[in-house]
Scaffold this motif. Structure first.
Motif, PDB file in Angstrom:
ATOM      1  N   VAL A 175      -4.963   6.615  -1.464  1.00 12.64           N
ATOM      2  CA  VAL A 175      -4.413   5.274  -0.991  1.00 12.64           C
ATOM      3  C   VAL A 175      -4.398   4.389  -2.039  1.00 12.64           C
ATOM      4  CG1 VAL A 175      -4.485   3.368   0.684  1.00 12.64           C
ATOM      5  CG2 VAL A 175      -4.770   5.780   1.391  1.00 12.64           C
ATOM      6  N   TYR A 223      -1.130   7.956   7.145  1.00 13.87           N
ATOM      7  CA  TYR A 223      -0.751   9.027   6.409  1.00 13.87           C
ATOM      8  C   TYR A 223      -1.333  10.459   7.481  1.00 13.87           C
ATOM      9  CZ  TYR A 223      -1.066  12.712   3.008  1.00 13.87           C
ATOM     10  OH  TYR A 223      -0.963  13.961   2.206  1.00 13.87           O
ATOM     11  N   PHE A 281      -6.003  13.120   0.266  1.00 19.28           N
ATOM     12  CA  PHE A 281      -4.841  11.854   0.093  1.00 19.28           C
ATOM     13  C   PHE A 281      -5.553  10.812  -0.870  1.00 19.28           C
ATOM     14  CE2 PHE A 281      -6.840  10.866   4.031  1.00 19.28           C
ATOM     15  CZ  PHE A 281      -6.915   9.405   3.988  1.00 19.28           C
ATOM     16  N   GLU A 333      -3.499   2.422   5.951  1.00 17.47           N
ATOM     17  CA  GLU A 333      -2.803   3.464   5.261  1.00 17.47           C
ATOM     18  C   GLU A 333      -2.902   4.850   5.344  1.00 17.47           C
ATOM     19  OE1 GLU A 333       0.666   4.615   3.190  1.00 17.47           O
ATOM     20  OE2 GLU A 333       0.340   2.804   4.301  1.00 17.47           O
ATOM     21  N   GLY A 334      -4.378   5.111   5.281  1.00 16.93           N
ATOM     22  CA  GLY A 334      -5.055   6.370   5.366  1.00 16.93           C
ATOM     23  C   GLY A 334      -4.726   7.062   6.806  1.00 16.93           C
ATOM     24  N   SER A 374       0.254   5.911   0.079  1.00 21.58           N
ATOM     25  CA  SER A 374      -0.325   7.151   0.009  1.00 21.58           C
ATOM     26  C   SER A 374       0.315   8.110  -0.477  1.00 21.58           C
ATOM     27  CB  SER A 374      -1.057   7.158   1.606  1.00 21.58           C
ATOM     28  OG  SER A 374       0.094   7.555   2.459  1.00 21.58           O
ATOM     29  N   SER A 391       0.934  -1.275   0.030  1.00 20.92           N
ATOM     30  CA  SER A 391      -0.120   0.251   0.082  1.00 20.92           C
ATOM     31  C   SER A 391       0.713   1.201   0.046  1.00 20.92           C
ATOM     32  CB  SER A 391      -0.836   0.113   1.220  1.00 20.92           C
ATOM     33  OG  SER A 391      -0.101  -0.009   2.514  1.00 20.92           O
TER      34      SER A 391
END
Length: 112
Positions: free
Chosen positions: A50, A73, A48, A69-70, A38, A36
């Motif tokens: 992803v 970030y 953003f 992952e979000g 971002s 993954s």
């Protein structure tokens, strides 16, 4: 002349140990280790996108990896995990965006 060989071995050992540490930090989602990434959208750091794959191995796992992952970030960029998803991991299956076996999610960090 043994010094260059010893130095080369020390450098190789350091590089390999760094790779091993990164592998140990990886998280499996639904039993799968997803790739993954971002990035900010245009020049707006709070917005953003992803990308998570391969989504075909587990759509539920890809959703969880994308959410993770979000959150990562937003924490790295703003110190908080609050997200307003415009194209989020909780969408119905038919509304998810899949491109080249990758799940694409979009959101905005809201606590900054």
């Amino acid at each position: 002349m043994k010094t260059p060989a010893i130095l080369s071995l020390l450098i190789a050992a350091t590089v390999l140990s760094a790779c091993e540490e990164r592998r140990a930090d990886r998280i499996a989602f639904d039993g799968v280790f997803f790739r993954s990434n971002s990035s900010k959208v245009d020049r707006q750091r709070d917005q953003f996108v992803v990308s998570v794959g391969p989504a075909s191995l587990s759509l539920d796992g890809a959703r969880a990896a994308g959410r993770h992952e979000g959150i990562r970030y937003c924490i790295e960029n703003f110190g908080a995990s609050d997200i307003e998803w415009s194209q989020g991991p909780d969408a119905e299956d038919g509304r998810l965006v899949l491109e080249n076996d990758r799940l694409i999610l979009r959101g905005a960090c809201t606590a900054y």
